[in-house]
Design a protein around this motif. Structure first.
Motif, PDB file in Angstrom:
ATOM      1  N   THR A  53     -26.293 -67.198 -14.273  1.00  0.00           N
ATOM      2  CA  THR A  53     -25.525 -68.309 -14.812  1.00  0.00           C
ATOM      3  C   THR A  53     -25.279 -68.097 -16.298  1.00  0.00           C
ATOM      4  OG1 THR A  53     -26.644 -69.763 -13.237  1.00  0.00           O
ATOM      5  CG2 THR A  53     -25.476 -70.828 -15.042  1.00  0.00           C
ATOM      6  N   ALA A  54     -24.085 -68.420 -16.738  1.00  0.00           N
ATOM      7  CA  ALA A  54     -23.765 -68.304 -18.166  1.00  0.00           C
ATOM      8  C   ALA A  54     -24.764 -69.105 -18.998  1.00  0.00           C
ATOM      9  CB  ALA A  54     -22.354 -68.803 -18.425  1.00  0.00           C
ATOM     10  N   SER A  55     -25.187 -68.532 -20.115  1.00  0.00           N
ATOM     11  CA  SER A  55     -26.164 -69.192 -20.982  1.00  0.00           C
ATOM     12  C   SER A  55     -25.514 -70.109 -22.004  1.00  0.00           C
ATOM     13  CB  SER A  55     -27.009 -68.144 -21.708  1.00  0.00           C
ATOM     14  OG  SER A  55     -26.183 -67.272 -22.473  1.00  0.00           O
ATOM     15  N   ALA A  56     -24.200 -70.005 -22.154  1.00  0.00           N
ATOM     16  CA  ALA A  56     -23.471 -70.855 -23.099  1.00  0.00           C
ATOM     17  C   ALA A  56     -22.121 -71.196 -22.510  1.00  0.00           C
ATOM     18  CB  ALA A  56     -23.309 -70.142 -24.439  1.00  0.00           C
ATOM     19  N   GLY A  57     -21.591 -72.335 -22.966  1.00  0.00           N
ATOM     20  CA  GLY A  57     -20.291 -72.757 -22.468  1.00  0.00           C
ATOM     21  C   GLY A  57     -20.389 -74.089 -21.748  1.00  0.00           C
ATOM     22  N   PRO A  58     -19.306 -74.493 -21.092  1.00  0.00           N
ATOM     23  CA  PRO A  58     -19.289 -75.805 -20.436  1.00  0.00           C
ATOM     24  C   PRO A  58     -20.065 -75.792 -19.126  1.00  0.00           C
ATOM     25  CG  PRO A  58     -17.235 -74.670 -20.015  1.00  0.00           C
ATOM     26  CD  PRO A  58     -18.001 -73.802 -20.979  1.00  0.00           C
ATOM     27  N   PRO A  59     -20.604 -76.947 -18.711  1.00  0.00           N
ATOM     28  CA  PRO A  59     -21.285 -77.023 -17.419  1.00  0.00           C
ATOM     29  C   PRO A  59     -20.333 -76.950 -16.241  1.00  0.00           C
ATOM     30  CG  PRO A  59     -21.194 -79.179 -18.450  1.00  0.00           C
ATOM     31  CD  PRO A  59     -20.680 -78.204 -19.467  1.00  0.00           C
ATOM     32  N   VAL A  60     -19.061 -77.190 -16.509  1.00  0.00           N
ATOM     33  CA  VAL A  60     -18.045 -77.066 -15.467  1.00  0.00           C
ATOM     34  C   VAL A  60     -16.735 -76.671 -16.137  1.00  0.00           C
ATOM     35  CG1 VAL A  60     -17.391 -79.502 -15.547  1.00  0.00           C
ATOM     36  CG2 VAL A  60     -16.974 -78.197 -13.469  1.00  0.00           C
ATOM     37  N   ILE A  61     -15.975 -75.799 -15.481  1.00  0.00           N
ATOM     38  CA  ILE A  61     -14.657 -75.421 -15.986  1.00  0.00           C
ATOM     39  C   ILE A  61     -13.666 -76.411 -15.391  1.00  0.00           C
ATOM     40  CG2 ILE A  61     -12.916 -73.598 -16.030  1.00  0.00           C
ATOM     41  CD1 ILE A  61     -15.308 -71.604 -15.774  1.00  0.00           C
TER      42      ILE A  61
END
Length: 217
Positions: free
Chosen positions: A39-47
């Motif tokens: 899972t991405a460690s940074a960024g939005p919780p949902v696109i």
């Protein structure tokens, strides 16, 4: 010889979505292939829109660099942000949920529709279908009034919408319906009668399993 590894790569930060797709993949995998998630460690919780989609695509090189090595990669965001870069750099078989679903729809040759979470996804997913050469089969992309995070948090809220939109898809000429989003994985809904429901994970796992070398007997 150890089992080949399928990496489920999630470009948003929702661990729950990663786990849902990994669980579904494991249930579908043939012998000789195992699934792990990242899972991405940074960024939005949902696109949820074009800016977050573009940001996820731009972050794909960094996400790939931090992820464990694998024998195949499934990009676990329906819409496939950064798929071209991932394929160019990974050095292993790669597909995305949308790419695999559209390819399967084209091979079936039947009219289909996509159900997604959020109106901002409609043009993005329409572009995916066009790129996959299946626009002549698309009956439409239908959007729930809410994003993938809301769908995961409270699926009961969306049951009536899912039923109504799947009925609209059927009325538009669709014979098959693709639930377009990792957020749908593991959830159960009542779809309109007369529609076959095609889970993207099934198409993606079949495609990647076929692309990997078979283990020795």
């Amino acid at each position: 010889m150890s089992d080949a590894t399928l990496l489920v790569l999630n470009p948003n930060t929702s661990q729950a979505m990663t786990e849902a797709v990994v669980s579904a993949a494991r249930a579908l995998l043939p012998p000789g292939l195992k699934a792990i998630g990242w899972t991405a460690s940074a960024g939005p919780p949902v696109i949820r829109d074009r800016p977050s989609y573009d940001a996820a695509a731009a972050a794909m090189p960094a996400l790939l660099a931090e992820a464990p090595r694998a024998d195949a990669i499934l990009l676990a965001c329906f819409g496939d942000p950064g798929l071209a870069v991932l394929r160019e750099r990974a050095g292993v078989p790669v597909t995305g949920l949308a790419e695999a679903a559209v390819l399967a729809a084209r091979q079936r040759g039947e009219r289909f529709a996509i159900l997604t979470a959020g109106a901002a996804w409609v043009p993005i997913l329409t572009d995916c279908v066009v790129a996959g050469g299946a626009s002549h089969l698309l009956a439409g992309v239908f959007a729930l009034d809410g994003d993938g995070a809301a769908l995961r948090a409270d699926p009961e809220r969306f049951r009536a919408q899912v039923r109504a939109l799947s009925a609209r898809a059927r009325a538009a000429g669709a014979r098959r319906l693709v639930p377009g989003g990792a957020a749908f994985e593991g959830l159960r809904f009542d779809w309109a009668e007369g529609l076959a429901v095609d889970r993207p994970i099934e198409a993606a796992v079949a495609l990647l399993a076929h692309a990997l070398p078979k283990p020795p007997a």
